[in-house]
Write an enzyme that holds these catalytic residues in place. Structure first.
Site, PDB file in Angstrom:
ATOM      1  N   ARG A  41       0.834  -1.226   0.000  1.00  0.00           N
ATOM      2  CA  ARG A  41       0.000   0.000   0.000  1.00  0.00           C
ATOM      3  C   ARG A  41       0.856   1.258   0.000  1.00  0.00           C
ATOM      4  O   ARG A  41       0.581   2.178  -0.766  1.00  0.00           O
ATOM      5  CB  ARG A  41      -1.015  -0.039   1.153  1.00  0.00           C
ATOM      6  CG  ARG A  41      -2.007   1.111   1.118  1.00  0.00           C
ATOM      7  CD  ARG A  41      -3.341   0.839   1.823  1.00  0.00           C
ATOM      8  NE  ARG A  41      -3.259  -0.070   2.938  1.00  0.00           N
ATOM      9  CZ  ARG A  41      -2.654   0.184   4.108  1.00  0.00           C
ATOM     10  NH1 ARG A  41      -2.097   1.368   4.299  1.00  0.00           N
ATOM     11  NH2 ARG A  41      -2.633  -0.720   5.056  1.00  0.00           N
ATOM     12  N   TYR A  93     -14.905  19.524 -15.747  1.00  0.00           N
ATOM     13  CA  TYR A  93     -15.314  18.122 -15.626  1.00  0.00           C
ATOM     14  C   TYR A  93     -16.405  17.992 -14.559  1.00  0.00           C
ATOM     15  O   TYR A  93     -16.204  18.391 -13.406  1.00  0.00           O
ATOM     16  CB  TYR A  93     -14.100  17.255 -15.280  1.00  0.00           C
ATOM     17  CG  TYR A  93     -14.400  15.786 -15.359  1.00  0.00           C
ATOM     18  CD1 TYR A  93     -14.693  15.195 -16.574  1.00  0.00           C
ATOM     19  CD2 TYR A  93     -14.398  15.003 -14.219  1.00  0.00           C
ATOM     20  CE1 TYR A  93     -14.981  13.837 -16.654  1.00  0.00           C
ATOM     21  CE2 TYR A  93     -14.675  13.646 -14.294  1.00  0.00           C
ATOM     22  CZ  TYR A  93     -14.970  13.074 -15.509  1.00  0.00           C
ATOM     23  OH  TYR A  93     -15.260  11.735 -15.582  1.00  0.00           O
ATOM     24  N   ASP A 157      -6.450  21.322 -13.202  1.00  0.00           N
ATOM     25  CA  ASP A 157      -6.720  20.044 -13.860  1.00  0.00           C
ATOM     26  C   ASP A 157      -6.120  20.134 -15.260  1.00  0.00           C
ATOM     27  O   ASP A 157      -6.609  20.873 -16.113  1.00  0.00           O
ATOM     28  CB  ASP A 157      -8.230  19.777 -13.906  1.00  0.00           C
ATOM     29  CG  ASP A 157      -8.561  18.386 -14.440  1.00  0.00           C
ATOM     30  OD1 ASP A 157      -7.787  17.875 -15.289  1.00  0.00           O
ATOM     31  OD2 ASP A 157      -9.594  17.820 -14.045  1.00  0.00           O
ATOM     32  N   LYS A 182      -6.659   9.467 -20.075  1.00  0.00           N
ATOM     33  CA  LYS A 182      -6.886  10.059 -21.389  1.00  0.00           C
ATOM     34  C   LYS A 182      -5.608   9.951 -22.231  1.00  0.00           C
ATOM     35  O   LYS A 182      -5.116   8.872 -22.432  1.00  0.00           O
ATOM     36  CB  LYS A 182      -7.379  11.505 -21.222  1.00  0.00           C
ATOM     37  CG  LYS A 182      -8.481  11.656 -20.151  1.00  0.00           C
ATOM     38  CD  LYS A 182      -9.777  10.971 -20.514  1.00  0.00           C
ATOM     39  CE  LYS A 182     -10.775  10.862 -19.361  1.00  0.00           C
ATOM     40  NZ  LYS A 182     -11.062  12.076 -18.619  1.00  0.00           N
TER      41      LYS A 182
HETATM   42  C1  LIG Z   1     -11.758  12.209 -17.310  1.00  0.00           C
HETATM   43  C2  LIG Z   1     -11.477  13.432 -16.527  1.00  0.00           C
HETATM   44  C3  LIG Z   1     -11.384  13.383 -15.138  1.00  0.00           C
HETATM   45  C4  LIG Z   1     -11.631  12.112 -14.357  1.00  0.00           C
HETATM   46  O1  LIG Z   1     -10.657  11.156 -14.616  1.00  0.00           O
HETATM   47  P1  LIG Z   1     -10.872   9.574 -14.398  1.00  0.00           P
HETATM   48  O2  LIG Z   1      -9.548   9.005 -14.741  1.00  0.00           O
HETATM   49  O3  LIG Z   1     -11.983   9.159 -15.316  1.00  0.00           O
HETATM   50  O4  LIG Z   1     -11.259   9.397 -12.970  1.00  0.00           O
HETATM   51  C5  LIG Z   1     -11.076  14.556 -14.468  1.00  0.00           C
HETATM   52  N1  LIG Z   1     -10.878  15.716 -15.128  1.00  0.00           N
HETATM   53  C6  LIG Z   1     -10.967  15.798 -16.457  1.00  0.00           C
HETATM   54  C7  LIG Z   1     -10.749  17.112 -17.134  1.00  0.00           C
HETATM   55  C8  LIG Z   1     -11.269  14.670 -17.207  1.00  0.00           C
HETATM   56  O5  LIG Z   1     -11.366  14.751 -18.534  1.00  0.00           O
END
Ligand SMILES: *Cc1c(COP(=O)(O)O)cnc(C)c1O
Length: 357
Positions: A41, A93, A157, A182
């Site tokens: 962990r 998001y 983000d 992504k």
């Molecule tokens: C997809 C996304 C998230 C969330 O990410 P996950 O890996 O699906 O938990 C957060 N912020 C943005 C801008 C995203 O496109």
């Protein structure tokens, strides 16, 4: 070393004679005690390799999480105390807004392109640039300055931009959060996220929160993402080339409205974007007439697949209103993939031309 992006992602694990090229996955819940690693962990060498790579690209220390949301929720939990005020993007998001709405904090929403409220009394300003799905851009340097003047922390983000597209820590942000699900992973087959910060104390708090909270990434997933990272430079280059070509044919197309791609000089966000971004990715946003028009477009296209993620090898398209985003019914986020540009442009035009008629 002053290497370019392509070299840095390929050489993110320094080659050692007699060793494999990549940071192959190490599976362990318990280690034979005697070294630095004790238990699965808190410790994993496969994490450390990818954290070193992403931290170096971001210009800070990276801490991995099993998803982007796990990264974001850990930052919110570490930084915010009950009664604090957080500013979040109204057009970012959607799950970030869902998350803060459930926390015992004051939430102020602001659109990415502004206007922003005063940051007096604010603990954390969470920005998202370019925003998902609208692809608006904010001036990270200017906002970080006014947030810091008011005593607030700034998190960005950076999912849409990726660490090769934008370095928010260099622009003055305190924290980067990213969904590496992504473009960083890039193959539509794994979820992962990370937090980066240049503040060692904050990094330690985030790392401890991961250890105590228990939301840890799997070594196999971590290795897959590290493997994908090696081609991020190549993939982003092709995706941006495809997005630029699609922008050119879509901007004057009768079926398309409100086309956005910050990489184009004719996009309203381009001036700010080109000051703070190092490159533009493959994600475009535009509107077709209706949900039915989007369905028809997808049905006729051979290369564009309906999918709610983005940044993968395949060109995908997502009608955001179906997930509850506060956007028009026909708004789509199109993620240009790595197909041949001529094939993709011809396919998109053929699929659209029918819907215009
Ligand atoms: C997809 C996304 C998230 C969330 O990410 P996950 O890996 O699906 O938990 C957060 N912020 C943005 C801008 C995203 O496109």
């Amino acid at each position: 070393m002053n290497w370019g992006d392509g070299t840095r992602v390929v050489h993110s694990v320094p080659p050692v004679p007699g060793e494999p090229f990549g940071a192959n996955p190490v599976f362990a819940s318990a280690y034979h005690l005697g070294g630095d690693d004790t238990y699965g962990r808190p410790h994993n060498p496969t994490w450390r390799a990818l954290e070193a790579a992403l931290g170096s690209l971001d210009g800070g220390e990276a801490v991995l999480f099993p998803s982007g949301m796990a990264a974001i929720s850990t930052v919110l939990r570490v930084v915010l105390a009950p009664g604090d005020t957080v500013v979040v993007p109204s057009d970012g998001y959607y799950l970030t807004r869902t998350l803060v709405a459930e926390m015992p904090v004051e939430v102020v929403e602001a659109p990415t392109a502004g206007p922003y409220p005063s940051f007096e009394g604010v603990r954390l300003v969470l920005l998202e640039s370019p925003s998902n799905p609208g692809l608006d851009v904010c001036d990270i340097t200017a906002l970080a300055r006014s947030a810091h003047d008011a005593g607030a922390l700034v998190a960005v983000d950076n999912t849409t931009a990726t660490p090769l597209g934008q370095r928010p820590l260099e622009l003055g942000a305190d924290i980067v959060v990213s969904s590496d699900t992504k473009a960083v992973a890039g193959h539509s087959d794994v979820l992962l996220g990370h937090v980066s910060t240049a503040d060692p104390e904050l990094a330690e708090k985030v790392r401890t929160a991961r250890t105590v909270g228990g939301a840890i990434p799997g070594p196999f997933e971590t290795w897959l993402v590290h493997r994908g990272l090696g081609t991020l430079d190549l993939r982003l280059a092709r995706q941006a080339e495809n997005a630029a070509a699609l922008y050119e044919v879509l901007k004057s197309h009768g079926a398309v409205r409100n086309l956005r791609w910050p990489g184009s000089p004719s996009d309203p966000a381009h001036a700010v974007a080109s000051r703070q971004m190092r490159r533009f990715g493959g994600v475009l946003t535009f509107e077709l007439a209706s949900a039915e028009a989007v369905a028809g477009f997808l049905e006729r296209s051979a290369l564009v697949a309906a999918s709610t993620s983005f940044g993968g090898l395949h060109t995908t398209c997502d009608r955001r209103a179906q997930w509850g985003d506060p956007v028009p019914e026909g708004l789509v986020r199109l993620s240009a993939g790595c197909e041949d540009t001529a094939d993709l442009v011809a396919d998109v035009l053929a699929a659209l031309d029918h819907s215009a008629g």
